[in-house]
Design an enzyme around this catalytic site. Structure first.
Site, short mmCIF file in Angstrom:
data_model
loop_
_atom_site.label_atom_id
_atom_site.label_comp_id
_atom_site.label_asym_id
_atom_site.label_seq_id
_atom_site.Cartn_x
_atom_site.Cartn_y
_atom_site.Cartn_z
N GLU A 78 0.80 -1.22 0.00
CA GLU A 78 0.00 0.00 0.00
C GLU A 78 0.84 1.28 0.00
O GLU A 78 0.32 2.37 -0.25
CB GLU A 78 -0.91 0.01 1.24
CG GLU A 78 -1.99 -1.06 1.25
CD GLU A 78 -3.12 -0.78 0.27
OE1 GLU A 78 -3.12 0.31 -0.32
OE2 GLU A 78 -3.97 -1.66 0.08
N GLU A 109 7.83 -22.23 6.94
CA GLU A 109 8.12 -21.40 8.10
C GLU A 109 9.12 -22.07 9.06
O GLU A 109 9.64 -21.42 9.96
CB GLU A 109 6.84 -21.07 8.86
CG GLU A 109 6.19 -22.23 9.57
CD GLU A 109 4.98 -21.80 10.37
OE1 GLU A 109 5.06 -21.83 11.61
OE2 GLU A 109 3.96 -21.40 9.75
#
Length: 272
Positions: A78, A109
């Site tokens: 953004e 992960e």
């Protein structure tokens, strides 16, 4: 047991009415802003250091797995459209790569050096800052990256929702909004995820303001990527200059940003 994994304060969810479920979730959500507020001094420390580092050519990297990784990518993505910053100043990375944005990548992960290996693709250096995002505070992908970043002289921070976590012991600055057990036991996309999102909003919005990417309370460097944003920018110019909307929109489309319009008008004034 980690707080984020502890049993919900509510039982028999499957027997609740829709209204009871919604009200209970909302009651739990009310606790989030208190937890985030308690961390403002830590967030301030990070942002203050980030301003200087980015002005010196550094970058901000977010690392996470699963929901935490997606939140970092969302926040980073953004920044260019909202503030007109170049791509590559704020970067979000997720365990498992871009595929993991939409679909879980098994065991990604758990790779202790995976995060640091991903960072190497960006020629990371001591001017950069790495923020690990891990609700549990124990994600190897993130912890390993912060450990390696520390060894190489980078500034590190973390956002986690468990007290006394492994990641907090590794990070130079530990931001720890402890929101308590999730309404749905272990579902950290709920309160923990919301807390992380709030912290990320605070970090980058404050950072961009202090870097001069806001005038007054307006996003004067936003990219004009759709009709809504052209209309918003035109209204900003109307409010600032007192001209009619059509002329404001013409100037905006000609110059390409609200800031460019205001600077052009300012340069035409006497004594400038």
């Amino acid at each position: 047991m980690k707080v984020t994994e502890s049993t919900s304060l509510y039982d028999n969810l499957d027997k609740m009415s829709v209204s009871e479920i919604l009200t209970s979730i909302n009651n739990e959500d009310a606790k989030i802003h208190i937890a985030v507020k308690s961390q403002i001094s830590k967030i301030e420390e990070l942002v203050t250091r980030l301003v200087d580092r980015i002005q010196s050519g550094g970058r901000l990297f977010y690392l996470g797995a699963g929901t935490s990784g997606r939140l970092g990518i969302l926040d980073a993505s953004e920044i260019p459209p909202t503030f007109g910053m170049p791509h590559g100043v704020v970067i979000g990375l997720i365990a498992g790569g871009d595929t993991a944005i939409r679909r879980a990548v098994e065991s990604a992960e758990d790779k202790i050096h995976g995060g640091w290996e991903d960072l190497q693709q960006y020629n990371i250096n001591e001017k950069d800052t790495v923020v690990g995002i891990a609700a549990s505070g124990g994600t190897p992908y993130v912890i390993g990256a912060l450990q390696d970043a520390n060894k190489n002289g980078l500034l590190t921070a973390c956002i986690t929702c468990n007290p006394d976590s492994e990641i907090a012991k590794v990070a130079t600055i530990a931001i720890e909004p402890i929101v308590g057990p999730e309404f749905l036991t272990g579902s950290t996309r709920m309160k923990a995820g919301t807390a992380q999102k709030l912290v990320l909003n605070m970090i980058t919005t404050t950072l961009m303001i202090k870097l001069g990417r806001v005038k007054g309370n307006k996003m004067v460097d936003m990219q004009l990527t759709n009709k809504k944003l052209v209309e918003r920018g035109s209204k900003m110019i109307v409010d600032e200059l007192g001209i009619d909307f059509e002329e404001a929109q013409r100037l905006l489309l000609f110059h390409g940003s609200v800031r460019a319009v205001l600077n052009s008008i300012k340069n035409q004034l006497p004594n400038n």
